[in-house]
Design an enzyme around this catalytic site. Sequence first.
Site, PDB file in Angstrom:
ATOM      1  N   LYS A 153      16.941   9.831  -6.067  1.00 29.82           N
ATOM      2  CA  LYS A 153      15.610   9.862  -5.478  1.00 29.82           C
ATOM      3  C   LYS A 153      15.595   9.070  -4.180  1.00 29.82           C
ATOM      4  CE  LYS A 153      11.849   7.620  -5.331  1.00 29.82           C
ATOM      5  NZ  LYS A 153      11.468   8.035  -3.981  1.00 29.82           N
ATOM      6  N   CYS A 262      18.459  -5.678   4.367  1.00 25.95           N
ATOM      7  CA  CYS A 262      18.341  -6.682   3.311  1.00 25.95           C
ATOM      8  C   CYS A 262      19.216  -7.898   3.598  1.00 25.95           C
ATOM      9  CB  CYS A 262      18.711  -6.068   1.976  1.00 25.95           C
ATOM     10  SG  CYS A 262      20.300  -5.235   2.021  1.00 25.95           S
TER      11      CYS A 262
HETATM   12  P1  NAD Z   1      10.709  -0.071  -2.072  1.00 26.18           P
HETATM   13  O1  NAD Z   1      11.000  -1.022  -3.179  1.00 26.18           O
HETATM   14  O2  NAD Z   1       9.321   0.112  -1.645  1.00 26.18           O
HETATM   15  O3  NAD Z   1      11.273   1.392  -2.431  1.00 26.18           O
HETATM   16  C1  NAD Z   1      12.599   1.614  -2.827  1.00 26.18           C
HETATM   17  C2  NAD Z   1      12.660   2.900  -3.609  1.00 26.18           C
HETATM   18  O4  NAD Z   1      11.944   2.723  -4.824  1.00 26.18           O
HETATM   19  C3  NAD Z   1      12.027   4.105  -2.903  1.00 26.18           C
HETATM   20  O5  NAD Z   1      12.782   5.259  -3.151  1.00 26.18           O
HETATM   21  C4  NAD Z   1      10.677   4.188  -3.579  1.00 26.18           C
HETATM   22  O6  NAD Z   1      10.120   5.479  -3.547  1.00 26.18           O
HETATM   23  C5  NAD Z   1      11.009   3.781  -4.994  1.00 26.18           C
HETATM   24  N1  NAD Z   1       9.894   3.282  -5.787  1.00 26.18           N
HETATM   25  C6  NAD Z   1       8.701   2.791  -5.357  1.00 26.18           C
HETATM   26  N2  NAD Z   1       7.916   2.497  -6.402  1.00 26.18           N
HETATM   27  C7  NAD Z   1       8.613   2.792  -7.514  1.00 26.18           C
HETATM   28  C8  NAD Z   1       8.330   2.674  -8.899  1.00 26.18           C
HETATM   29  N3  NAD Z   1       7.185   2.207  -9.354  1.00 26.18           N
HETATM   30  N4  NAD Z   1       9.288   3.059  -9.781  1.00 26.18           N
HETATM   31  C9  NAD Z   1      10.486   3.514  -9.349  1.00 26.18           C
HETATM   32  N5  NAD Z   1      10.793   3.658  -8.047  1.00 26.18           N
HETATM   33  C10 NAD Z   1       9.875   3.285  -7.132  1.00 26.18           C
HETATM   34  O7  NAD Z   1      11.656  -0.533  -0.883  1.00 26.18           O
HETATM   35  P2  NAD Z   1      11.727   0.052   0.599  1.00 26.18           P
HETATM   36  O8  NAD Z   1      10.503  -0.375   1.316  1.00 26.18           O
HETATM   37  O9  NAD Z   1      12.078   1.496   0.557  1.00 26.18           O
HETATM   38  O10 NAD Z   1      13.015  -0.712   1.157  1.00 26.18           O
HETATM   39  C11 NAD Z   1      12.976  -1.990   1.640  1.00 26.18           C
HETATM   40  C12 NAD Z   1      13.405  -3.002   0.595  1.00 26.18           C
HETATM   41  O11 NAD Z   1      14.693  -2.662   0.094  1.00 26.18           O
HETATM   42  C13 NAD Z   1      13.552  -4.387   1.160  1.00 26.18           C
HETATM   43  O12 NAD Z   1      13.003  -5.333   0.273  1.00 26.18           O
HETATM   44  C14 NAD Z   1      15.060  -4.586   1.265  1.00 26.18           C
HETATM   45  O13 NAD Z   1      15.496  -5.904   1.241  1.00 26.18           O
HETATM   46  C15 NAD Z   1      15.526  -3.829   0.087  1.00 26.18           C
HETATM   47  N6  NAD Z   1      16.940  -3.457   0.267  1.00 26.18           N
HETATM   48  C16 NAD Z   1      17.887  -4.102  -0.494  1.00 26.18           C
HETATM   49  C17 NAD Z   1      19.227  -3.805  -0.319  1.00 26.18           C
HETATM   50  C18 NAD Z   1      20.292  -4.478  -1.134  1.00 26.18           C
HETATM   51  O14 NAD Z   1      21.388  -3.947  -1.215  1.00 26.18           O
HETATM   52  N7  NAD Z   1      20.032  -5.627  -1.769  1.00 26.18           N
HETATM   53  C19 NAD Z   1      19.615  -2.859   0.632  1.00 26.18           C
HETATM   54  C20 NAD Z   1      18.620  -2.227   1.388  1.00 26.18           C
HETATM   55  C21 NAD Z   1      17.282  -2.535   1.171  1.00 26.18           C
END
Ligand code: NAD
Length: 450
Positions: A153, A262
């Site tokens: 997803k 991140c």
């Molecule tokens: P997000 O948490 O809003 O979304 C991530 C994914 O989760 C998306 O596909 C989203 O549609 C899905 N999602 C949202 N609500 C959900 C739910 N209730 N249940 C299941 N899935 C759900 O994050 P974002 O805004 O897309 O990305 C930014 C964040 O990702 C930042 O906090 C960043 O630090 C983190 N990130 C972490 C890493 C790592 O490897 N640690 C790498 C890249 C990004």
Amino acid sequence: MTVTVVNPATEETIATLDEAGVEEADAAVARAKAAFPGWRDVTPRERGRLLRRLATLVEENGEGLARIESQNVGKPIAGARGEVAMVADVFHFYAGAVDKKHGETIPVAGGVDMTFREPLGVVGLIVPWNFPLNISSWKLGPALACGNTVVLKPAELTPLSALELARLALEAGIPEGVINVVVGKGRIVGQRLVEHPDVAKIGFTGSTEVGRGVMKGAAETIKRVTLELGGKSANIVFADADLDQAAGAAPYAVFDNAGQDCCARSRILVEHSAYDRFAELLIEATRGVTVGDPTDEHTDMGPLISRQHRETVASFVEGEPLFRGDAPDSKGFWYPCTLVEATNDDRVAREEVFGPVAALIPFADEDEAIRIANDTPYGLSGSIWTSNGARALRVARALDTGVVSINSNSSVRVATPFGGFKQSGFGRELGMHGLDGYSEVKNVFYSTEG
Ligand code: NAD
């Protein structure tokens, strides 16, 4: 219902896709479940060959994939090409890893005891918008190598490269149903994958807030989870470091991908005695970051992902910053490189900005540097700049983070483990460690008596 995909550099719509809901998510899980027995039984040699073929197709289609990623995320094209090259390397690595994760034989009485690494079944992969293709590959590579089938997803904002990758996987000969992409809302499709009884594991990358919900939701079916969450990494610069080198590298460590990373070293900790000189050098280096059209080969930084995200990023900058760079005033979600001076208690130093804003924080000595660096709920990555090797290793061991670099700001390599401590999550991606999260140990005892 449809998903409208926008180019953040122009605000133009670049695609309109059908939006999946619970029904489509269930259908994708059912396809993956039906494909699992066949994929699990593909010989290691053949599975490796198919992954290698996918890697080669990613290389051959690299320019097209880089353009999709650049248009959809606003990434400068040169950087997007590098990211796609890494995707190919990830599949090459896991193609080679298929037959290298061995079991054990364990000395016991009365027979032979051996272990196997078994695939989990159907795994749900939920990825964010900042590195859509890269992060998908970090999960797909080990998941497929171990014999799992997947439902991927992508984030609603950036689904295009995942769809193209799934098409290439079919072209590579990976059977229908092994990789299924569903484009839909996180709280509907993502949530469904988390709760679905036929999904054995969730590989999640995203915010700590959503990750917390994923962990709670997974508890119901005792699903395995890998969580790669937020970060607030420290870039620690000691006075004995090569200051030109440290300051020259610092902008890339926080402004790359417009700070939507991140691993962004968004807290730059500098020893008092070098602070003024370092700040001068950092401002100079930041002035050199070219912000603008992502299709231009010379652009270093593109726009932010959305208007709403730009508002969030802007809310972190109060008053006059130490430095603010240039950014286009045309359409697009532009935000300039910004340096602020802060203490570690300020909001800009405590929360993940996820934009091109770096906070400079002074420290008195090694102990204080470690204390400040660890004074955060996150623990993803970090850097140490010093010419004192003993200190470098001492501080590296003292930091509560999963990834540390010395006299460098790089966090990610195909062959090395990547992941967080504390609220940055748990589980490791990439390298041979990545395989652990997509397989289960089975212990078999074979009696030799009678
Ligand atoms: P997000 O948490 O809003 O979304 C991530 C994914 O989760 C998306 O596909 C989203 O549609 C899905 N999602 C949202 N609500 C959900 C739910 N209730 N249940 C299941 N899935 C759900 O994050 P974002 O805004 O897309 O990305 C930014 C964040 O990702 C930042 O906090 C960043 O630090 C983190 N990130 C972490 C890493 C790592 O490897 N640690 C790498 C890249 C990004």
